[in-house]
Design a protein around this motif. Structure first.
Motif, short mmCIF file in Angstrom:
data_model
loop_
_atom_site.label_atom_id
_atom_site.label_comp_id
_atom_site.label_asym_id
_atom_site.label_seq_id
_atom_site.Cartn_x
_atom_site.Cartn_y
_atom_site.Cartn_z
N MET A 122 24.34 42.04 43.96
CA MET A 122 23.76 41.98 45.11
C MET A 122 24.04 42.99 46.17
O MET A 122 25.28 43.09 46.20
CB MET A 122 23.86 40.26 45.64
CG MET A 122 23.65 40.44 47.44
SD MET A 122 21.86 40.24 47.42
CE MET A 122 21.54 38.83 46.31
N HIS A 123 23.09 43.71 46.55
CA HIS A 123 23.44 45.06 47.28
C HIS A 123 23.15 44.52 48.86
O HIS A 123 21.96 43.76 49.03
CB HIS A 123 22.60 46.08 47.03
CG HIS A 123 22.87 46.39 45.60
ND1 HIS A 123 23.72 47.53 45.41
CD2 HIS A 123 22.14 46.19 44.41
CE1 HIS A 123 23.87 47.75 43.83
NE2 HIS A 123 22.68 47.01 43.55
N LEU A 124 24.10 44.53 49.60
CA LEU A 124 23.97 44.39 51.31
C LEU A 124 23.83 45.57 51.97
O LEU A 124 24.62 46.42 51.65
CB LEU A 124 25.11 43.57 51.52
CG LEU A 124 25.38 42.16 50.91
CD1 LEU A 124 26.61 41.29 51.51
CD2 LEU A 124 24.19 41.17 50.96
N THR A 175 25.37 33.12 43.75
CA THR A 175 25.10 33.06 41.94
C THR A 175 25.40 34.54 41.28
O THR A 175 25.51 34.68 40.42
CB THR A 175 23.96 32.60 41.71
OG1 THR A 175 22.88 33.27 42.32
CG2 THR A 175 23.89 31.10 42.14
N CYS A 176 25.60 35.73 42.06
CA CYS A 176 25.74 37.13 41.69
C CYS A 176 26.97 37.22 41.32
O CYS A 176 27.97 36.63 41.32
CB CYS A 176 25.30 37.93 42.78
SG CYS A 176 26.62 38.18 44.12
N ASP A 177 27.14 38.31 40.16
CA ASP A 177 28.30 38.57 39.58
C ASP A 177 29.16 39.49 40.42
O ASP A 177 30.42 39.56 40.76
CB ASP A 177 28.08 39.31 38.34
CG ASP A 177 27.49 38.66 37.33
OD1 ASP A 177 28.13 37.62 36.74
OD2 ASP A 177 26.49 38.87 36.79
N VAL A 178 28.39 40.46 41.36
CA VAL A 178 29.18 41.43 42.19
C VAL A 178 28.27 41.57 43.48
O VAL A 178 27.28 41.62 43.37
CB VAL A 178 29.32 42.72 41.51
CG1 VAL A 178 29.88 43.89 42.54
CG2 VAL A 178 30.25 42.63 40.17
N VAL A 179 29.07 41.67 44.60
CA VAL A 179 28.51 41.72 45.79
C VAL A 179 28.99 43.24 46.21
O VAL A 179 30.15 43.58 46.24
CB VAL A 179 28.75 40.86 46.97
CG1 VAL A 179 28.34 41.69 48.39
CG2 VAL A 179 28.32 39.43 46.72
#
Length: 380
Positions: free
Chosen positions: A1-3, A91-95
């Motif tokens: 997930m890219h913020l 639920t993502c692996d990495v933010v």
């Protein structure tokens, strides 16, 4: 997930678009508080770009009145709550926080969570770059929480190291800049053309370059072009540049091109590319683009650009914040065609220039290492 905190066409946003379009070895989603009218992420599939609840974060740094800082802090907290509640984040692996402001609300959102946080450092960790409030948030909250940091230069990373945990994973990876190493450039016809590729912003050095050009190229037919939009409420500065060119009597040889979608086409028009920001650049994506395109590359002698340009070998370094020194270097280049040819020929061979696919592969390795380090199985 890219913020990211904005979809405006800033350097961080355009770099993320290039990174994701290169096809990295992970399933991406981009979460933003709101979609701006000038949407840098418009080229991404709608399944990738998602809007979360919360509040628009808006432009501007972390400086100003106590009331303004209180409003900024409140917006960050609201956005942190909205981010924490988003099912994709849970639920993502990495933010991966793509911008400084996104990193601020991501760190709050992930407090007490085992989801790894990767911070993309595109700014120096100092008060000049981040403002007092931003610097406190970054050094006291974000970096101590970060499981990993991807910095755009060794210079940038060095400013963050004192605030990182001992077990934080770090990497220096240049931002995706759409690089294609130039073959031998065909000789250009017409007047010598000098350019700067950067958003129109007072600290990016357009005013200093304009003054230096007026001195170095007062006589002759050399031209100056500025390629870049004026986001973050800098339209007035663009108008002042145009007015100043008229005052200097060179308006017929100075052009403000606005945002350019086809960067290679713009660079192919130029002989000399200039980076001359008035504070130390952490990287300067434009420097990488100039070098890869085979331009004579002129940079301020500080910050990340020093890692790429060796004076007299693949470009020229100039004392920072000194338009007279810049004018002298430009004058030398205008008068010495052989030097221009030598520096331009050496530029594409600069070690470490990576195309977007190579940048994406490097990111994938770091994301996987960080997810594994946190003992979280990577979801299929």
């Amino acid at each position: 997930m890219h913020l990211d905190h904005t979809t405006a066409r800033g350097g961080a946003e355009l770099a993320l678009v290039r990174l994701l379009r290169a096809g990295g070895d992970w399933l991406p989603a981009v979460l933003v508080p709101a979609v701006d009218e000038a949407d840098a992420f418009a080229a991404l599939p709608p399944t990738v770009l998602r809007r979360t609840a919360g509040v628009a974060q808006g432009p501007g740094g972390s400086a100003g009145s106590p009331l303004r800082l209180a409003v900024l802090a409140a917006r960050l907290v609201v956005q942190a709550v909205a981010t924490r509640l988003n099912p994709l984040v849970r639920t993502c692996d990495v933010v991966a926080a793509n911008s400084t402001r996104a990193a601020a609300y991501a760190a709050v959102a992930l407090l007490g969570s085992r989801t790894p946080l990767v911070v993309h450092l595109r700014d120096m960790v100092d008060e000049e770059s981040l403002g007092g409030f931003g610097h406190r948030v970054m050094t006291r909250l974000v970096l101590p929480r970060a499981d990993g940091v991807i910095a755009n230069s060794h210079t940038t990373l060095s400013t963050a190291r004192p605030f990182l945990r001992d077990d934080a994973i770090t990497a220096v990876i240049p931002s995706a800049a759409g690089l294609t190493r130039a073959a031998a450039r065909p000789p250009r016809t017409g007047p010598l053309r000098i350019g700067m590729l950067a958003r129109i912003d007072p600290w990016k050095g357009q005013a200093e370059l304009l003054e230096a050009f007026a001195v170095a190229c007062r006589h002759g037919d050399a031209e100056l072009e500025f390629a870049g939009g004026a986001p973050f409420e800098h339209e007035d500065f663009a108008a002042r540049l145009a007015a100043r060119a008229a005052e200097l009597g060179i308006a017929d040889r100075v052009r403000l091109l606005g945002h350019v979608d086809d960067v290679p086409e713009a660079l192919a028009r130029w002989d000399v590319g200039v980076q001359y920001s008035t504070r130390a650049e952490p990287l300067g994506q434009n420097v990488l683009q100039y070098l890869a395109a085979g331009l004579v590359t002129v940079v301020a002698d500080e910050g990340g650009p020093r890692e790429w340009v060796t004076d007299g070998e693949n470009g020229r370094r100039v004392a920072p914040r000194d338009p007279r020194a810049l004018a002298e270097v430009l004058r030398e280049l205008v008068e010495d065609a052989a030097a221009r040819e030598r520096l331009a020929s050496a530029a594409p061979g600069t070690p470490g220039l990576l195309d977007d696919a190579a940048v994406a592969r490097a990111h994938a390795e770091i994301y996987r290492e960080i997810a594994t380090r946190r003992r979280m199985p990577v979801k299929a």
